[in-house]
Design a protein around this motif. Structure first.
Motif, PDB file in Angstrom:
ATOM      1  N   ARG A 174       0.853  -1.187   0.000  1.00 43.89           N
ATOM      2  CA  ARG A 174       0.000   0.000   0.000  1.00 43.89           C
ATOM      3  C   ARG A 174       0.888   1.236   0.000  1.00 43.89           C
ATOM      4  O   ARG A 174       1.932   1.267   0.639  1.00 43.89           O
TER       5      ARG A 174
ATOM      6  N   ASP B 238      -1.461   7.949  -1.825  1.00 46.16           N
ATOM      7  CA  ASP B 238      -1.627   8.795  -2.998  1.00 46.16           C
ATOM      8  C   ASP B 238      -1.566  10.251  -2.556  1.00 46.16           C
ATOM      9  O   ASP B 238      -2.328  10.675  -1.681  1.00 46.16           O
TER      10      ASP B 238
ATOM     11  N   GLU C   4      -3.909   0.225  -2.454  1.00 41.51           N
ATOM     12  CA  GLU C   4      -3.249  -1.048  -2.703  1.00 41.51           C
ATOM     13  C   GLU C   4      -2.652  -1.051  -4.108  1.00 41.51           C
ATOM     14  O   GLU C   4      -3.303  -0.646  -5.082  1.00 41.51           O
ATOM     15  N   ILE C   5      -1.397  -1.495  -4.199  1.00 37.00           N
ATOM     16  CA  ILE C   5      -0.736  -1.600  -5.500  1.00 37.00           C
ATOM     17  C   ILE C   5      -0.053  -2.961  -5.624  1.00 37.00           C
ATOM     18  O   ILE C   5       0.451  -3.489  -4.633  1.00 37.00           O
ATOM     19  N   PRO C   6      -0.009  -3.526  -6.840  1.00 37.07           N
ATOM     20  CA  PRO C   6      -0.809  -3.122  -7.988  1.00 37.07           C
ATOM     21  C   PRO C   6      -2.264  -3.510  -7.777  1.00 37.07           C
ATOM     22  O   PRO C   6      -2.565  -4.387  -6.965  1.00 37.07           O
ATOM     23  N   SER C   7      -3.156  -2.873  -8.510  1.00 39.77           N
ATOM     24  CA  SER C   7      -4.578  -3.161  -8.352  1.00 39.77           C
ATOM     25  C   SER C   7      -4.946  -4.441  -9.109  1.00 39.77           C
ATOM     26  O   SER C   7      -4.155  -4.983  -9.887  1.00 39.77           O
TER      27      SER C   7
ATOM     28  N   LEU D 216       4.104  -4.880 -11.006  1.00 36.58           N
ATOM     29  CA  LEU D 216       3.957  -3.497 -10.568  1.00 36.58           C
ATOM     30  C   LEU D 216       4.652  -2.596 -11.574  1.00 36.58           C
ATOM     31  O   LEU D 216       5.851  -2.701 -11.799  1.00 36.58           O
TER      32      LEU D 216
ATOM     33  N   SER E 117       8.393  -6.262 -11.258  1.00 39.82           N
ATOM     34  CA  SER E 117       8.236  -4.822 -11.431  1.00 39.82           C
ATOM     35  C   SER E 117       8.810  -4.396 -12.773  1.00 39.82           C
ATOM     36  O   SER E 117       9.690  -5.062 -13.324  1.00 39.82           O
TER      37      SER E 117
ATOM     38  N   ASP F 189       1.096   1.888 -12.567  1.00 37.79           N
ATOM     39  CA  ASP F 189       0.386   1.775 -11.294  1.00 37.79           C
ATOM     40  C   ASP F 189       0.774   2.908 -10.354  1.00 37.79           C
ATOM     41  O   ASP F 189      -0.044   3.391  -9.571  1.00 37.79           O
ATOM     42  N   VAL F 190       2.054   3.311 -10.409  1.00 41.65           N
ATOM     43  CA  VAL F 190       2.568   4.354  -9.531  1.00 41.65           C
ATOM     44  C   VAL F 190       3.416   5.323 -10.343  1.00 41.65           C
ATOM     45  O   VAL F 190       4.279   4.901 -11.116  1.00 41.65           O
TER      46      VAL F 190
ATOM     47  N   GLY G  54      -3.320   5.842 -12.225  1.00 37.45           N
ATOM     48  CA  GLY G  54      -2.369   5.336 -11.249  1.00 37.45           C
ATOM     49  C   GLY G  54      -2.242   6.233 -10.033  1.00 37.45           C
ATOM     50  O   GLY G  54      -2.848   7.302  -9.940  1.00 37.45           O
ATOM     51  N   VAL G  55      -1.452   5.770  -9.085  1.00 38.05           N
ATOM     52  CA  VAL G  55      -1.185   6.512  -7.855  1.00 38.05           C
ATOM     53  C   VAL G  55      -0.058   7.500  -8.109  1.00 38.05           C
ATOM     54  O   VAL G  55       0.940   7.175  -8.751  1.00 38.05           O
TER      55      VAL G  55
END
Length: 276
Positions: free
Chosen positions: A3, A6, A14-17, A23, A61, A107-108, A123-124
């Motif tokens: 987690r 954001d 939560e990542i990845p969704s 990731l 990743s 994702d991020v 994404g976050v």
């Protein structure tokens, strides 16, 4: 489960969704008139720690780095500086564009200080705190602008391992601004040398499993918004625990170094001496 908070909402996500096992990380460096400098390297470092943490939790990743359109010399200096800092090379590097195919499925998004965000990309989004050198009278030359021939030219005295800079930065939550002072860097360098010598000593003893409570706690703090400073504190505690055998201390430090990236086993098998 990983987690991360954001920046836009302040909530842990939560990542990845969607229960995927990959990731996707996109690290963004700013477009500036003065070019990319050592002060911008904290974002790739955070992306590296995030990727290492994912892999420790059994996730693959994929990291993309976006940069300004750099001259070849600057691009090479950036590559050398990231290598000095122990940052794994990204899977791909592209010119800065938050909406292109390199990053639109990330994702991020990890943004260096001063990098503008863009709401259209999913994404976050996490913003890394400012990194700055101390004024010259505090022992660190103020050369945080353009990347020089090596990372140490900006932050560290000659003879200092660049990973001491990494250790210093890992001791702060990634959103917290950090000023690299001479005394703080010297302390990080002393601790890094001491830990490497301890690990080399412990490696001579029979291997023992990592204590279950330490393993649980390490996974928990890393999964909760990259609690790397807490991991460093844990290692200090483990090193001083009389109930943990030397072989278990070695395995603990070596295991968590997969995230820390401090090359803690460097002195294993070499001649070494205790720190005075």
């Amino acid at each position: 489960m990983l987690r991360i908070a954001d920046t836009g909402t302040g909530r842990l996500v939560e990542i990845p969704s969607a229960h995927r096992h990959l990731l996707r990380i996109c690290v963004h460096l700013p477009v500036t008139d003065s070019g990319i400098g050592t002060v911008h390297l904290r974002a790739p470092l955070v992306g590296d720690v995030l990727a290492r943490t994912a892999e420790l939790h059994g996730l693959a990743s994929h990291t993309v780095l976006t940069t300004p359109d750099l001259p070849r010399e600057q691009a090479q200096a950036l590559e050398r500086a990231m290598s000095d800092l122990g940052i794994h090379p990204p899977a791909s590097v592209g010119v800065h564009d938050l909406t292109d195919s390199l990053c639109d499925a990330a994702d991020v998004h990890v943004l260096a200080h001063g990098t503008p965000g863009q709401d259209t990309a999913g994404g976050v989004w996490i913003y890394v705190g400012r990194l700055s050198p101390a004024p010259p009278d505090q022992g660190v030359p103020d050369r945080g602008g353009l990347l020089a021939s090596g990372l140490l030219d900006a932050f560290a005295p000659e003879g200092t391992d660049p990973l001491a800079v990494r250790m210093l930065l890992l001791g702060h939550a990634y959103r917290t601004p950090v000023t690299v002072t001479g005394p703080a860097l010297a302390e990080a360098w002393r601790t890094l040398r001491h830990w490497r010598q301890q690990v080399a000593d412990w490696a001579q003893e029979p291997s023992r499993p990592i204590p279950a409570d330490v393993l649980r706690q390490a996974h928990a703090v890393l999964a909760d918004d990259l609690g790397v400073p807490a991991v460093l504190d844990m290692l200090v505690g483990v090193a001083g625990r009389a109930d943990v055998p030397a072989g278990a201390k070695f395995e603990t430090f070596a295991f968590l170094d997969r995230v820390l990236g401090l090359d803690l086993v460097r002195e294993v098998g070499r001649q070494h001496r205790a720190t005075p």
